[in-house]
Design a protein around this motif. Structure first.
Motif, PDB file in Angstrom:
ATOM      1  N   ILE A  30       0.835  -1.212   0.000  1.00 55.05           N
ATOM      2  CA  ILE A  30       0.000   0.000   0.000  1.00 55.05           C
ATOM      3  C   ILE A  30       0.865   1.255   0.000  1.00 55.05           C
ATOM      4  O   ILE A  30       0.714   2.148  -0.845  1.00 55.05           O
ATOM      5  N   PHE A  31       1.792   1.318   0.964  1.00 57.35           N
ATOM      6  CA  PHE A  31       2.626   2.519   1.074  1.00 57.35           C
ATOM      7  C   PHE A  31       3.618   2.617  -0.077  1.00 57.35           C
ATOM      8  O   PHE A  31       3.976   3.723  -0.511  1.00 57.35           O
ATOM      9  N   GLY A  32       4.074   1.474  -0.582  1.00 52.98           N
ATOM     10  CA  GLY A  32       4.992   1.506  -1.727  1.00 52.98           C
ATOM     11  C   GLY A  32       4.326   2.097  -2.955  1.00 52.98           C
ATOM     12  O   GLY A  32       4.878   2.982  -3.621  1.00 52.98           O
ATOM     13  N   VAL A  33       3.105   1.629  -3.257  1.00 53.59           N
ATOM     14  CA  VAL A  33       2.380   2.139  -4.422  1.00 53.59           C
ATOM     15  C   VAL A  33       2.024   3.615  -4.223  1.00 53.59           C
ATOM     16  O   VAL A  33       2.178   4.440  -5.145  1.00 53.59           O
ATOM     17  N   ALA A  34       1.546   3.967  -3.028  1.00 54.25           N
ATOM     18  CA  ALA A  34       1.182   5.365  -2.758  1.00 54.25           C
ATOM     19  C   ALA A  34       2.401   6.276  -2.895  1.00 54.25           C
ATOM     20  O   ALA A  34       2.300   7.389  -3.447  1.00 54.25           O
ATOM     21  N   ALA A  35       3.544   5.829  -2.393  1.00 51.05           N
ATOM     22  CA  ALA A  35       4.761   6.639  -2.479  1.00 51.05           C
ATOM     23  C   ALA A  35       5.185   6.837  -3.931  1.00 51.05           C
ATOM     24  O   ALA A  35       5.587   7.934  -4.330  1.00 51.05           O
ATOM     25  N   VAL A  36       5.071   5.779  -4.719  1.00 45.64           N
ATOM     26  CA  VAL A  36       5.449   5.883  -6.137  1.00 45.64           C
ATOM     27  C   VAL A  36       4.590   6.924  -6.842  1.00 45.64           C
ATOM     28  O   VAL A  36       5.087   7.837  -7.521  1.00 45.64           O
ATOM     29  N   GLY A 304      11.554   5.538 -10.385  1.00 46.89           N
ATOM     30  CA  GLY A 304      11.348   4.118 -10.648  1.00 46.89           C
ATOM     31  C   GLY A 304      12.208   3.236  -9.766  1.00 46.89           C
ATOM     32  O   GLY A 304      11.756   2.194  -9.284  1.00 46.89           O
ATOM     33  N   ALA A 305      13.450   3.651  -9.525  1.00 50.52           N
ATOM     34  CA  ALA A 305      14.340   2.876  -8.657  1.00 50.52           C
ATOM     35  C   ALA A 305      13.819   2.852  -7.222  1.00 50.52           C
ATOM     36  O   ALA A 305      13.831   1.805  -6.553  1.00 50.52           O
ATOM     37  N   ILE A 306      13.369   4.029  -6.750  1.00 47.19           N
ATOM     38  CA  ILE A 306      12.807   4.092  -5.395  1.00 47.19           C
ATOM     39  C   ILE A 306      11.563   3.215  -5.305  1.00 47.19           C
ATOM     40  O   ILE A 306      11.328   2.525  -4.301  1.00 47.19           O
ATOM     41  N   ALA A 307      10.740   3.255  -6.378  1.00 52.15           N
ATOM     42  CA  ALA A 307       9.535   2.435  -6.404  1.00 52.15           C
ATOM     43  C   ALA A 307       9.891   0.952  -6.317  1.00 52.15           C
ATOM     44  O   ALA A 307       9.250   0.189  -5.592  1.00 52.15           O
TER      45      ALA A 307
END
Length: 442
Positions: A30-36, A304-307
């Motif tokens: 959830i937080f990964g997608v939201a952050a991206v 993209g790398a952070i994602a």
């Protein structure tokens, strides 16, 4: 199809039995997608604003400007408190440019004049600029009220002017400036027009070295006949005087494809005439535009790398929980195998659970990311007006965001794929168990 539906139902039932654990497992996704989505929207918004500001200068423009050449310390000391410096573009340079670029859409001269702008008790440092009517189109300016300079103004050397948005706001406040008088030094000028706001202070204006909303435009013939070529600036009891015939030249190339080559040709021409570019500068918005686009692409790769790292962490979390689930459900696996379930059925069950978990987490992350992206547009400009925290933020605080459809789609697909990829190992481990050993497991 029936097998797939039954497998999905069984997977959802197992997730509901451990609802809290399922939610906590999905938090990484959830937080990964939201952050991206949020990071990409901030980057896209800032990039779009920068590109718009550069584009507003005219993508086909080449701006040649006079700039004071650097002086060494001994030369500065010898000048002491008063000096006159002569540098920059000459009228002969301008004629040579016209001869060498006959197919240019426009070649517009600009000439800075005066030391101060005055109206009653109000005054500010002059940004008076003598120019021609062609500047309106060349610099992508717009008229908010009144009119711009005309050929008649040029021919008659009329003492008229068109003022920038901030000049109208500061000098006239609630009054209508059209028809009123404003002074540059001791020369009265009748206001015939007001320019629409141009970018922001520190935005497009910073690219050309000044806030364009503070400019005052007058006919260049008036600038030459009334003000001459010498501009004096007084500071702390001393003054500096510079003699510059033309401050800037806007050269509009016939096509965008010609901008870079024409800029190089103009640079070579001026370098030959002045023995270098020490007293000249050049701004090519098209080159700035291309640089900004390359920087934006670099930013997207970084995002993209952070994602990838964020979703990797979420995927590892799913794998850990599913491995623990395999251990807890060993007896269940043994019973299913004893009743005829194959290894394929067991693998499918666990993959459905991880796929559903990551997909739901991805959808929630998309909703959260969209909410944050849209909310920042409202929240950040509100901060300076907040009762307590407003003093910590500048009055023009803003954080433009632009939600990119590709970031939403890619983030969701990667999230769903992450769940499946990291669910393969636990699923295979579950399917590899011996049914007899599994049934005897406590």
């Amino acid at each position: 199809m029936t097998f797939l539906i039954e497998t999905i139902k069984l997977g959802l039932a197992n997730l509901r039995l451990q609802m809290l654990r399922s939610i906590l497992t999905a938090l990484g996704i959830i937080f990964g997608v939201a952050a991206v989505i949020t990071m990409v929207s901030i980057g896209e918004g800032s990039t779009a604003e920068a590109l718009a500001q550069i584009e507003s200068l005219g993508a086909k423009n080449i701006i040649l400007r006079s700039q004071k050449p650097p002086e060494d310390q001994s030369q500065q000391n010898s000048q002491q408190r008063s000096f006159v410096s002569k540098y920059g573009i000459t009228r002969e340079d301008f004629r040579v440019i016209q001869q060498n670029f006959p197919d240019a859409e426009a070649i517009v001269p600009l000439k800075e004049v005066g030391a101060q702008v005055l109206r009653g008790s109000k005054r500010q440092t002059s940004q008076g600029i003598g120019t021609t009517p062609d500047l309106l189109e060349a610099a992508k300016l717009q008229i908010a009220r009144g009119r711009y300079l005309t050929e008649q103004d040029m021919a008659s050397s009329d003492v008229v002017c068109v003022i920038g948005h901030e000049v109208a706001k500061e000098m006239f406040h609630l009054e209508d400036p059209i028809g009123e008088t404003i002074h540059i030094d001791s020369t009265p000028l009748r206001v015939v027009g007001v320019l629409a706001p141009v970018g922001l202070s520190g935005g497009a204006g910073a690219t050309v070295g000044r806030d364009l909303n503070l400019d005052i435009h007058l006919p260049i013939t008036t600038a030459r006949s009334v003000f001459g070529d010498t501009v004096m600036r007084r500071t702390s009891g001393s003054f500096q005087a510079s003699e510059v015939q033309i401050s800037e030249v806007y050269l509009v190339a016939p096509t965008r494809d010609r901008v870079v080559s024409d800029a190089a040709r103009l640079r070579r021409l001026m370098n030959h005439r002045h023995g270098g570019m020490e007293e000249l500068g050049m701004i090519v918005p098209y080159e700035l535009l291309e640089t900004a686009r390359k920087e934006a692409l670099t930013g997207q790769w970084i995002s993209g790398a952070i994602a990838a790292i964020s979703l990797l962490v979420g995927g590892i979390g799913i794998m850990n929980i599913m491995l623990a689930s395999v251990t807890e459900r060993t007896r269940e696996i043994g019973i299913r195998r004893a009743l005829g379930a194959t290894r394929k059925h067991i693998v499918s069950q666990f993959l459905v659970e991880t796929g559903v978990l990551s997909s739901i987490g991805g959808l929630i992350g998309v909703a959260l990311g969209l909410g944050l992206s849209l909310g920042l547009n409202v929240l950040v400009p509100w901060l300076p007006r907040a009762p307590v925290i407003g003093k910590y933020f500048p009055a023009d605080a803003s954080l433009p965001t632009l939600v990119s459809p590709w970031s939403v789609i890619v983030a969701f697909l990667v999230a769903a794929a992450t769940g499946l990829v990291f669910g393969i190992y636990p699923a295979r481990k579950a399917a590899a168990q011996d049914p007899i050993v599994a049934l005897r497991h406590d």
